[in-house]
Motif scaffolding. Sequence first.
Motif, mmCIF file in Angstrom:
data_model
loop_
_atom_site.group_PDB
_atom_site.id
_atom_site.type_symbol
_atom_site.label_atom_id
_atom_site.label_comp_id
_atom_site.label_asym_id
_atom_site.label_seq_id
_atom_site.Cartn_x
_atom_site.Cartn_y
_atom_site.Cartn_z
ATOM 1 N N PHE A 1 9.676 3.680 -2.914
ATOM 2 C CA PHE A 1 8.989 4.431 -3.956
ATOM 3 C C PHE A 1 10.021 4.924 -4.952
ATOM 4 O O PHE A 1 11.221 4.708 -4.784
ATOM 5 C CB PHE A 1 8.191 5.598 -3.352
ATOM 6 C CG PHE A 1 9.026 6.529 -2.509
ATOM 7 C CD1 PHE A 1 9.519 7.714 -3.030
ATOM 8 C CD2 PHE A 1 9.339 6.202 -1.198
ATOM 9 C CE1 PHE A 1 10.294 8.566 -2.268
ATOM 10 C CE2 PHE A 1 10.114 7.052 -0.423
ATOM 11 C CZ PHE A 1 10.599 8.232 -0.956
ATOM 12 N N ARG B 1 0.432 10.859 -7.731
ATOM 13 C CA ARG B 1 0.534 10.229 -9.058
ATOM 14 C C ARG B 1 -0.109 8.842 -9.077
ATOM 15 O O ARG B 1 -0.069 8.158 -10.082
ATOM 16 C CB ARG B 1 1.999 10.060 -9.472
ATOM 17 C CG ARG B 1 2.752 11.305 -9.757
ATOM 18 C CD ARG B 1 4.128 11.009 -10.374
ATOM 19 N NE ARG B 1 4.748 9.767 -9.954
ATOM 20 C CZ ARG B 1 5.653 9.649 -8.967
ATOM 21 N NH1 ARG B 1 6.018 10.701 -8.274
ATOM 22 N NH2 ARG B 1 6.174 8.481 -8.675
ATOM 23 N N ASN B 2 -0.643 8.388 -7.919
ATOM 24 C CA ASN B 2 -1.204 7.046 -7.819
ATOM 25 C C ASN B 2 -0.137 6.009 -8.156
ATOM 26 O O ASN B 2 -0.410 4.993 -8.784
ATOM 27 C CB ASN B 2 -2.436 6.897 -8.723
ATOM 28 C CG ASN B 2 -3.251 5.670 -8.391
ATOM 29 O OD1 ASN B 2 -3.373 5.286 -7.226
ATOM 30 N ND2 ASN B 2 -3.792 5.031 -9.407
ATOM 31 N N ALA B 3 1.098 6.273 -7.741
ATOM 32 C CA ALA B 3 2.232 5.408 -8.070
ATOM 33 C C ALA B 3 2.167 4.086 -7.312
ATOM 34 O O ALA B 3 1.610 4.004 -6.215
ATOM 35 C CB ALA B 3 3.539 6.115 -7.734
ATOM 36 N N VAL B 4 2.751 3.068 -7.889
ATOM 37 C CA VAL B 4 2.911 1.787 -7.214
ATOM 38 C C VAL B 4 4.101 1.913 -6.270
ATOM 39 O O VAL B 4 5.181 2.357 -6.663
ATOM 40 C CB VAL B 4 3.131 0.631 -8.213
ATOM 41 C CG1 VAL B 4 3.442 -0.667 -7.477
ATOM 42 C CG2 VAL B 4 1.908 0.458 -9.105
ATOM 43 N N GLY C 1 1.268 -1.870 -3.537
ATOM 44 C CA GLY C 1 0.005 -1.309 -3.982
ATOM 45 C C GLY C 1 0.159 0.132 -4.415
ATOM 46 O O GLY C 1 1.259 0.693 -4.389
ATOM 47 N N HIS C 2 -0.938 0.717 -4.823
ATOM 48 C CA HIS C 2 -0.948 2.105 -5.265
ATOM 49 C C HIS C 2 -1.072 3.041 -4.064
ATOM 50 O O HIS C 2 -1.830 2.771 -3.139
ATOM 51 C CB HIS C 2 -2.109 2.350 -6.227
ATOM 52 C CG HIS C 2 -1.910 1.720 -7.555
ATOM 53 N ND1 HIS C 2 -2.193 0.401 -7.802
ATOM 54 C CD2 HIS C 2 -1.409 2.231 -8.705
ATOM 55 C CE1 HIS C 2 -1.897 0.121 -9.062
ATOM 56 N NE2 HIS C 2 -1.418 1.213 -9.629
ATOM 57 N N ALA C 3 -0.318 4.117 -4.105
ATOM 58 C CA ALA C 3 -0.394 5.143 -3.062
ATOM 59 C C ALA C 3 -1.333 6.241 -3.544
ATOM 60 O O ALA C 3 -1.250 6.672 -4.684
ATOM 61 C CB ALA C 3 0.995 5.722 -2.794
ATOM 62 N N ASN C 4 -2.247 6.654 -2.671
ATOM 63 C CA ASN C 4 -3.088 7.801 -3.016
ATOM 64 C C ASN C 4 -3.293 8.692 -1.809
ATOM 65 O O ASN C 4 -3.295 8.247 -0.682
ATOM 66 C CB ASN C 4 -4.461 7.423 -3.586
ATOM 67 C CG ASN C 4 -4.839 6.005 -3.435
ATOM 68 O OD1 ASN C 4 -5.131 5.572 -2.348
ATOM 69 N ND2 ASN C 4 -4.838 5.274 -4.511
ATOM 70 N N ILE D 1 -1.917 3.445 1.267
ATOM 71 C CA ILE D 1 -1.314 2.464 0.363
ATOM 72 C C ILE D 1 -2.292 1.307 0.258
ATOM 73 O O ILE D 1 -2.547 0.600 1.239
ATOM 74 C CB ILE D 1 0.051 1.984 0.877
ATOM 75 C CG1 ILE D 1 0.991 3.175 1.027
ATOM 76 C CG2 ILE D 1 0.632 0.926 -0.063
ATOM 77 C CD1 ILE D 1 2.248 2.870 1.788
ATOM 78 N N GLN D 2 -2.901 1.181 -0.911
ATOM 79 C CA GLN D 2 -3.851 0.099 -1.150
ATOM 80 C C GLN D 2 -3.101 -1.225 -1.075
ATOM 81 O O GLN D 2 -2.158 -1.444 -1.820
ATOM 82 C CB GLN D 2 -4.496 0.238 -2.529
ATOM 83 C CG GLN D 2 -5.271 1.508 -2.731
ATOM 84 C CD GLN D 2 -6.564 1.551 -1.947
ATOM 85 O OE1 GLN D 2 -7.078 0.543 -1.521
ATOM 86 N NE2 GLN D 2 -7.081 2.741 -1.750
ATOM 87 N N GLU E 1 -2.691 -4.207 -2.247
ATOM 88 C CA GLU E 1 -3.074 -5.054 -3.373
ATOM 89 C C GLU E 1 -2.377 -6.415 -3.345
ATOM 90 O O GLU E 1 -2.947 -7.420 -3.748
ATOM 91 C CB GLU E 1 -2.783 -4.319 -4.668
ATOM 92 C CG GLU E 1 -3.639 -3.066 -4.805
ATOM 93 C CD GLU E 1 -3.152 -2.103 -5.851
ATOM 94 O OE1 GLU E 1 -2.424 -2.507 -6.774
ATOM 95 O OE2 GLU E 1 -3.499 -0.908 -5.744
#
Length: 140
Positions: free
Chosen positions: A29, A64-67, A89-92, A122-123, A125
Amino acid sequence: MTHRQHLELLDRDSCLALLQTVQVGRLVFTEGALPAVQPVNFRLHRGQLVIRVAGGAKLSAATRNAVVAFEADELDQDLRCGWSVTVVGHANLITAVGELVELSGTWLVPWADGRRDRFVRIQAERVTGRRLQPPLSTTA
């Protein structure tokens, strides 16, 4: 006689199946505009990676919905074989009460001391993987 390994590219389902066989991977990250890598224990939940965090940069990335990227592997140095799976993927942050109840308890117990009461998803993607098979003997 030469020994050659066979490199196999893995499909998504094979990658996710391999991730279920290990408990620790590395989360990549951004921290302070620089790349950071930390080992994390994780689980798959509904086809997505879930980790528990206390706070800090990992939690910041999630809010932050960061990749982010995640990598796990199992390697045998003696046999020169193993596998590696990477998820991008994006972390939320998981905030839905029903899902938090489902995830709490002993489902994902952190290895390190301290309170870690936030769950980060972690999506998955982009999921890629490779498996290096044991050497094949051939004659020159």
